[in-house]
Each structure stands twice: as structure tokens, then as C-alpha cells.
Design an enzyme around this catalytic site. Sequence first.
Site, PDB file in Angstrom:
ATOM      1  N   TYR A 126      50.264  40.520  49.447  1.00  0.00           N
ATOM      2  CA  TYR A 126      50.508  41.948  49.174  1.00  0.00           C
ATOM      3  C   TYR A 126      51.218  42.629  50.333  1.00  0.00           C
ATOM      4  O   TYR A 126      51.411  43.843  50.317  1.00  0.00           O
ATOM      5  CB  TYR A 126      49.182  42.673  48.908  1.00  0.00           C
ATOM      6  CG  TYR A 126      48.570  42.292  47.594  1.00  0.00           C
ATOM      7  CD1 TYR A 126      48.132  40.989  47.380  1.00  0.00           C
ATOM      8  CD2 TYR A 126      48.431  43.214  46.568  1.00  0.00           C
ATOM      9  CE1 TYR A 126      47.576  40.616  46.179  1.00  0.00           C
ATOM     10  CE2 TYR A 126      47.880  42.844  45.361  1.00  0.00           C
ATOM     11  CZ  TYR A 126      47.448  41.552  45.176  1.00  0.00           C
ATOM     12  OH  TYR A 126      46.896  41.184  43.979  1.00  0.00           O
ATOM     13  N   LYS A 193      41.329  29.144  49.932  1.00  0.00           N
ATOM     14  CA  LYS A 193      41.899  27.907  49.382  1.00  0.00           C
ATOM     15  C   LYS A 193      42.423  27.137  50.599  1.00  0.00           C
ATOM     16  O   LYS A 193      43.602  26.811  50.721  1.00  0.00           O
ATOM     17  CB  LYS A 193      43.011  28.271  48.387  1.00  0.00           C
ATOM     18  CG  LYS A 193      43.607  27.125  47.630  1.00  0.00           C
ATOM     19  CD  LYS A 193      42.777  26.667  46.447  1.00  0.00           C
ATOM     20  CE  LYS A 193      43.392  25.438  45.813  1.00  0.00           C
ATOM     21  NZ  LYS A 193      42.531  24.807  44.813  1.00  0.00           N
ATOM     22  N   ASP A 226      39.116  28.518  43.226  1.00  0.00           N
ATOM     23  CA  ASP A 226      39.084  28.053  41.829  1.00  0.00           C
ATOM     24  C   ASP A 226      37.665  27.691  41.422  1.00  0.00           C
ATOM     25  O   ASP A 226      37.187  28.060  40.340  1.00  0.00           O
ATOM     26  CB  ASP A 226      40.065  26.884  41.597  1.00  0.00           C
ATOM     27  CG  ASP A 226      40.099  25.883  42.738  1.00  0.00           C
ATOM     28  OD1 ASP A 226      39.560  26.195  43.820  1.00  0.00           O
ATOM     29  OD2 ASP A 226      40.646  24.788  42.564  1.00  0.00           O
ATOM     30  N   ASP A 250      41.512  40.671  44.596  1.00  0.00           N
ATOM     31  CA  ASP A 250      42.035  41.412  43.449  1.00  0.00           C
ATOM     32  C   ASP A 250      41.599  40.735  42.154  1.00  0.00           C
ATOM     33  O   ASP A 250      41.076  41.358  41.226  1.00  0.00           O
ATOM     34  CB  ASP A 250      43.574  41.445  43.559  1.00  0.00           C
ATOM     35  CG  ASP A 250      44.192  42.456  42.620  1.00  0.00           C
ATOM     36  OD1 ASP A 250      43.448  43.213  41.972  1.00  0.00           O
ATOM     37  OD2 ASP A 250      45.428  42.502  42.532  1.00  0.00           O
TER      38      ASP A 250
END
Length: 364
Positions: A126, A193, A226, A250
Site C-alpha cells: 500500500y 508469508k 494462507d 486488510d
Amino acid sequence: MTNAYNITLIPGDGIGPEISKATKRVLEATGVRFNWDIVHAGIEVMEEYGTPLPDHVLESIRKNKIAIKGPITTPVGSGFRSVNVALRKQLELYACVRPCKSYQGISSPYKDIDIVIIRENTEDLYAGIEFEKGKPQTLEVIKFLSEKSGTNIREDSGISIKPISETGSRHILRYAFEFARADERTKVTAIHKANIMKFSDGLFLAIARDMAKEYPDIEFEDRIVDNMTMQLIKNPQQFNVIVCPNLYGDILSDLCAGLVGGLGVAPGANIGNEYALFEPTHGSAPRYRGLNKVNPMAMMLSGVMMLRHIGEVDNAHRLEQAIADVIYEGKNVTYDLKIDSERDRAVGTSQVADAVIEKLEKIK
Ligand code: NAD
């Protein structure tokens, strides 16, 4: 009688003005006094000011320190950057706090959820560092990156950069651990991640693990994003405080909003060292604009967070209780909180405000 609080109110666009009006009414009904500075931002002020975020809007927040806002539309593919992201960046509101809590009476397969998502608000994908496909600058970036990384990047690529800094990570992680301690919460889960993005998410994770040692009273764990989405669907009650870089925050906050009844009851706050801006998680839902249809509770609950932030803890509790009572009763709620067979008996935005005020008057 206590002095009035100076608060900046940005009604927003789409459904923003109607939910802002409903929220202003219930906040005033608590008995707390406000001097509202009502200012406008977004596409509708572009023509007048030549920018969607005029200087006087930022000045108002800098002066009052506290603001509450309705959602603001970001037109897709127009070259118009998000006002919401710009506000967070310019005011250094690095922590986005999004509670997701089960209220009795909401139809959801999940019960007893009380999760707070703490999302980093200024970095990650972002940051707005992007290079459009085919532009000369983009080809230069591709050449540079291909040379430095030894990996071939296709020339017809668009590029978005993901910066995650030690400073940004320390800020948000510190905020999360301190929040957990102050709110008497027992566990912090860091999301990443890092197995794939070793130098961005990996950095975030390393700092999280290190900082956790300073908080022996709080259980710490981490999850790969995930896997986290699956765990949240299977057993959300195991989570308490979740701290994430911007993008995962988000996505997970919408997921968690879905677990507790949807965006209509998902509030939020953007907090920095100097300023605080309260707003619902949801967007401007343009197709519902002006229909007196959508749920104002997410913005009202953002107002509850604002009351707590300014020290009006009892009034915050009263307003939250009044909203919870309206939800529990199930009569004066909007379509999103009705089961399908009862949707035609849903009430409108302003009637929800009436019902909350009626309950509020009964709570001492
Ligand atoms: P959205 O949250 O506006 O709406 C998605 C759907 O969620 C709606 O169609 C509606 O079905 C439901 N919904 C949302 N708010 C609701 C409410 N209060 N009561 C009942 N149902 C509600 O998401 P979107 O359609 O992806 O975004 C629309 C615009 O809002 C975009 O321009 C986006 O950039 C912007 N946006 C702004 C903010 C913000 O101001 N902070 C946040 C998210 C999106």
C-alpha cells in the site's frame, strides 16, 4: 458539566453521509458534548479544490487530534489515489485497529468471537510505489531489478513494490503487544508469508519473535497467512489479538467481519502517536447511496472506540450496550442483520439510530 470535545467529522461519500448522520446523533445522545468541525474530502470536492484531500481537512485533524469519518470512494483505474490511504500516511496513523466481536442475536454459525486485528497502515504493497506496464521508467526498473536479482522479469510487467521496514514493524508490533496488555488480552498472533518473502515478511517475523520475549505475560505465536485463513474459518475462537502487515490485515479484517455478522458491524480506528481517526471497515457501497438502507452500526461502533479513546469510557460502554441491545432484540435492524425470510421487515439507517437512542436513554 465537562467541556465539549473538538472533533473533526468527515461524512465521506456513497453511504457515508447517512451513516455519519446516524452516528453523530447517537454520539450526541450519550450526553457527551462535541464541537464538530464538519469537513469534506473525496471525488466530490475535486472540482472545488483541485484535490480530493484539501489542506483544510488535514489542518482540522491536526488541530483537533481526533476525527471520525464515513467511507470515501476510490474510483478504480482513474489515477486518483485513495484519500483513505493518504490520510493514514500523512497523519502517520500507523496502526489500524479492527475489533471483530460476536454480538448476541446476530445470525452467524460462529459464536463467542472476540478478536482484534491490528494492521500496519503505512507500508507494504500500500506504499503506492508502482510502475505502469510499458512506461520508460518501468522498463528501467525492470532492467535494474533483472540485473541485480539475476531473475528475468517480463518487459510487459506492471510493478508494485512491497517495502516492510524495521521501524514500521517495530511500531506496529509494539502497539499490538501494548494493546494486548492494556486490554487484558492473553495472546498475540503475528501473520506473515516469511517462507516466501524472506526479507520483508521475514523481517517482520524476526522482530515479532524478538519483541515477544519482552512480554512473558502474553502468549505469542505466528501463522502463515494462507494457513491463517483456514484456521479462522475452522476455529476462530482460538485467536485474540492478530497483528499483520498491511495487505494481510486488510484481507483478514474483512474475513473476520464476515465471521461476526458482516461489514455492517465491523468498526475501526487508525491510530498514530499524535492523531486518531475512527472509521468503519467497510467502504462507500455506492449502489446503496441515499436509500436509507445500510447499517450504521459499524460507524457507531467506531464512535464507541472514539469515546474510549478520549476517556469517555462509561459513555462508550453505554453506547455499545445500547447497540448490542438493538441487535439482540432483532426488530430495528437493517437488512444485513435479518435472515432471508425476514428481510422485508428490515428497517432503515435512521430508524436504527432512533432505536439505539431509545435504548441508550434506558441505560444509566
Ligand atoms: P464496500 O464495503 O463499500 O461494500 C461491499 C458490500 O458490503 C456492499 O455492496 C454491501 O452489500 C455491503 N456493505 C458495506 N457496508 C455496509 C453497511 N454499512 N451495511 C450493510 N451492508 C454493507 O466495498 P466495495 O464495494 O469494495 O467498495 C466501494 C468503495 O469504497 C470503493 O471505492 C472502495 O475503494 C471504497 N472503500 C473505502 C474505504 C474507506 O473509506 N475506508 C474502505 C473500503 C473501501
